[in-house]
Design an enzyme around this catalytic site. Structure first.
Site, mmCIF file in Angstrom:
data_model
loop_
_atom_site.group_PDB
_atom_site.id
_atom_site.type_symbol
_atom_site.label_atom_id
_atom_site.label_comp_id
_atom_site.label_asym_id
_atom_site.label_seq_id
_atom_site.Cartn_x
_atom_site.Cartn_y
_atom_site.Cartn_z
ATOM 1 N N GLU A 35 -57.907 -5.137 25.035
ATOM 2 C CA GLU A 35 -59.235 -5.217 26.537
ATOM 3 C C GLU A 35 -58.594 -5.706 26.920
ATOM 4 O OE1 GLU A 35 -61.149 -2.891 27.070
ATOM 5 O OE2 GLU A 35 -61.497 -3.789 28.766
ATOM 6 N N GLY A 40 -66.398 -2.436 24.850
ATOM 7 C CA GLY A 40 -67.357 -2.074 24.662
ATOM 8 C C GLY A 40 -67.429 -1.277 25.960
ATOM 9 N N GLY A 185 -74.042 14.237 41.131
ATOM 10 C CA GLY A 185 -73.836 15.000 40.180
ATOM 11 C C GLY A 185 -74.722 13.628 38.968
ATOM 12 N N TYR A 186 -73.645 13.799 37.785
ATOM 13 C CA TYR A 186 -74.545 12.911 37.173
ATOM 14 C C TYR A 186 -74.982 11.090 36.989
ATOM 15 C CZ TYR A 186 -73.094 15.184 32.865
ATOM 16 O OH TYR A 186 -72.322 16.021 31.812
ATOM 17 N N ILE A 187 -74.352 10.641 38.157
ATOM 18 C CA ILE A 187 -74.303 8.766 38.510
ATOM 19 C C ILE A 187 -75.703 9.178 39.452
ATOM 20 C CG2 ILE A 187 -73.677 7.168 39.470
ATOM 21 C CD1 ILE A 187 -71.005 7.422 37.612
ATOM 22 N N GLU A 206 -74.445 15.479 49.063
ATOM 23 C CA GLU A 206 -74.464 17.087 47.820
ATOM 24 C C GLU A 206 -73.159 17.184 48.340
ATOM 25 O OE1 GLU A 206 -73.566 16.683 44.461
ATOM 26 O OE2 GLU A 206 -72.577 18.885 45.146
ATOM 27 N N VAL A 269 -68.844 9.951 43.716
ATOM 28 C CA VAL A 269 -68.622 11.368 43.175
ATOM 29 C C VAL A 269 -67.081 11.880 42.185
ATOM 30 C CG1 VAL A 269 -68.442 11.554 45.874
ATOM 31 C CG2 VAL A 269 -66.551 10.341 45.483
ATOM 32 N N HIS A 442 -95.927 19.393 13.512
ATOM 33 C CA HIS A 442 -96.781 19.343 14.871
ATOM 34 C C HIS A 442 -97.654 18.382 14.767
ATOM 35 C CE1 HIS A 442 -99.574 20.941 17.178
ATOM 36 N NE2 HIS A 442 -100.295 21.090 16.675
#
Ligand code: FAD
Ligand code: NAD
Length: 463
Positions: A35, A40, A185-187, A206, A269, A442
């Site tokens: 890594e 992570g 978008g997501y971020i 956007e 983007v 419930h």
């Protein structure tokens, strides 16, 4: 140069790579994980976990500024203050705790972990450039899990100060007064909404005609409404042209230019495969555009070279990377496995949250012909009312002929936690009758799932 031999070499210790290494180690395979940054990966250090920590802090701060909602439950408060540097320190502490956990899990599985940048020599070897010197690693199986990195716009290069990727945005120690977010978008949506709740004046830019274009409009309307309530300005069919201290120039659909006040600009983007400097050219692998092409076993075009996670393209989701990592380790150990999941849940942690599991109505119709759709709104759900948020709904889609569930989608507060039930229903090939015949406790939000199935069967109880 030192030489290390192993059965499995994993390059990249994100959710894909570290899970592959842990499972390989658990299965008794001699495994080395290299890594470059921190174990992570993007998810733990600059992605899923830090963003969800900031979103939680923003929700907590924002809840204290909603006098009507507070008064309704008998609470009155004086104006709260926010020490954002403390928020960031709290977020960093969560990340550090989880990172220690990943290290411990690798150790427990007997994985040899190295810190350093790996460059591929050929399909059976790589060099890890560590602080302690270069190390040649020879393996039988090579697993590429190098993930992704933020994509920049030519007109708006990242400068680490004002024009930011999500990585820098998640490390700001002050909430900017004004923030422009390029990409809904997501971020862009998750962080744009969080910063708006933290007090920034946010404008979203956007390119396509609506926010969260990856989801169907029915699902995103409640999010668009909440954006408007938060005072977030949304410019669609818009293009960011340039940035100069404090101002982002934007072109609208008709070409007219406007200037958006922006102390900071978050460019979100999309992300691209992280392969630069990896030595991928040494392998001459088949590619899918900029991503490594893999088959259903995550095998590349070269025998015993595997690729998992974001480096293989969309959907770039941590749980998909982990599932691929686990599968590849098991295949190397001799199991017959394929990535043949019925659905990969996707969640956008906006306010309200959006969950998509399986096919939306249009796609279901196109693939299977006649369908049944049941929608149950949270305004008819007691638990949603007691949580002071009854916006949104659960929608179930099933084949009309045999009632097999093809998709479950939801928008609403806290619906991310319902995603497991939705995914399980699809994975087990549930029919509407299975969901309808399951007793749902419930009062819970999950009753909306139950009721959506009853509704699709034409026998709703609470609406
Ligand atoms: P990564 O996590 O990118 O890990 C790759 C690792 O490889 C990195 O640690 C990198 O340092 C290392 N590496 C790269 N090249 C080399 C090399 N040559 N040598 C050695 N090491 C190398 N997904 C979700 O499912 N849910 C979410 O809520 C979510 N939120 C997100 C929020 C943000 C702001 C961002 C940016 C992403 C989010 N994602 C989320 C996506 C998620 O982070 C990724 O899908 C996931 O991290 C992919 O895992 P991976 O293992 O493929 O790659
Ligand atoms: P995205 O693909 O989700 O959204 C990018 C948005 O930017 C799109 O709406 C697109 O139309 C728009 N866009 C593209 N070019 C533009 C331009 N020049 N001007 C204005 N808008 C433009 O990408 P992202 O938000 O950067 O996220 C990257 C990846 O990270 C995603 O693929 C996702 O899988 C992952 N992610 C997942 C989560 C989650 O699971 N909750 C959260 C964050 C990120």
């Amino acid at each position: 140069m030192n030489e290390l031999r192993c059965k499995v070499l994993v390059i990249g210790g994100g959710p894909g790579g570290y899970v592959a290494a842990i499972r390989a180690g658990e299965l008794g395979l001699d495994t080395v994980l290299v890594e470059d940054g921190q174990f992570g990966g993007a998810c733990l250090h600059v992605g899923c976990i830090p963003s969800k920590a900031i979103i939680h802090a923003a929700d907590a701060a924002h809840a204290l500024t909603e006098p009507l909602a507070l008064n309704a439950i008998g609470l009155t408060l004086t104006a709260p203050t926010l020490d954002f540097a403390k928020t960031i320190a709290w977020k960093d502490a969560i990340v550090a705790r989880l990172a220690t956990g990943v290290g411990a899990l690798l150790k427990k599985a007997g994985v040899r972990s190295l810190r350093g940048r790996a460059t591929i020599v050929d399909g059976k070897s790589a060099i890890a450039h560590a602080d302690t010197g270069d190390q040649r690693i020879v393996c039988e199986h090579l697993v590429i899990a190098t993930g992704s990195e933020p994509m920049a716009l030519e007109a708006l290069p990242f400068d680490g100060e004002d024009v930011l990727s999500s990585t820098e945005a998640l490390a700001l120690t002050e909430v900017p007064k004004t923030l422009a977010v390029v990409g809904a978008g997501y971020i862009g949506m998750e962080l744009g909404m969080a910063f708006a709740k933290l007090g920034a004046r946010v404008t979203i830019v956007e390119a396509l005609p609506r926010i969260l274009p990856l989801y169907d409009p029915e699902l995103t309307q409640p999010v668009a409404r909440r954006l408007a309530d938060l005072g977030v300005k949304t410019l669609v069919e818009a293009r960011a042209l340039s940035f100069a201290k404090g101002a982002l120039k934007v072109a609208g659909p008709d070409g007219s230019e406007t200037t958006v006040a922006a102390d900071k600009v978050l460019v979100a983007v999309g992300r691209r495969a992280r392969t630069a400097g990896l030595g991928l050219e040494k392998l001459d692998l088949a590619m899918a555009g900029p991503f490594i092409r893999v088959d259903a076993r995550s095998a590349t075009s070269m025998r015993n070279v595997w690729a998992i996670g974001d480096v293989t393209g969309e959907p770039m989701l941590a749980h998909r990377a982990m599932a691929q990592g686990e599968m590849v380790a098991e295949i190397i150990a001799g199991a017959r496995r394929a990535f043949d999941h019925r659905a990969i849940p996707s969640i956008c942690f906006t306010d309200p949250e959006v969950v998509v599991v399986g096919l939306a109505p249009e796609a279901a119709k196109a693939a299977h012909g006649e369908i049944l759709v049941g929608v149950f709104p949270f305004f008819a759900n007691g638990r949603a009312m007691t949580l002071q948020d009854d916006e949104g709904f659960v929608r179930i889609v099933a084949r009309a002929d045999n009632h097999v569930v093809l998709g479950v989608h939801a928008v609403g507060a806290g619906v991310s936690e319902l995603s497991a039930a939705f995914a399980l229903a699809l994975e087990m090939g549930a029919r509407l009758e299975d969901v309808a015949g399951t007793i749902h406790a419930h009062p819970t939000l999950s009753e909306a799932f139950h009721e959506s199935a009853l509704k699709a069967l034409g026998k709703p109880l609470h609406i």
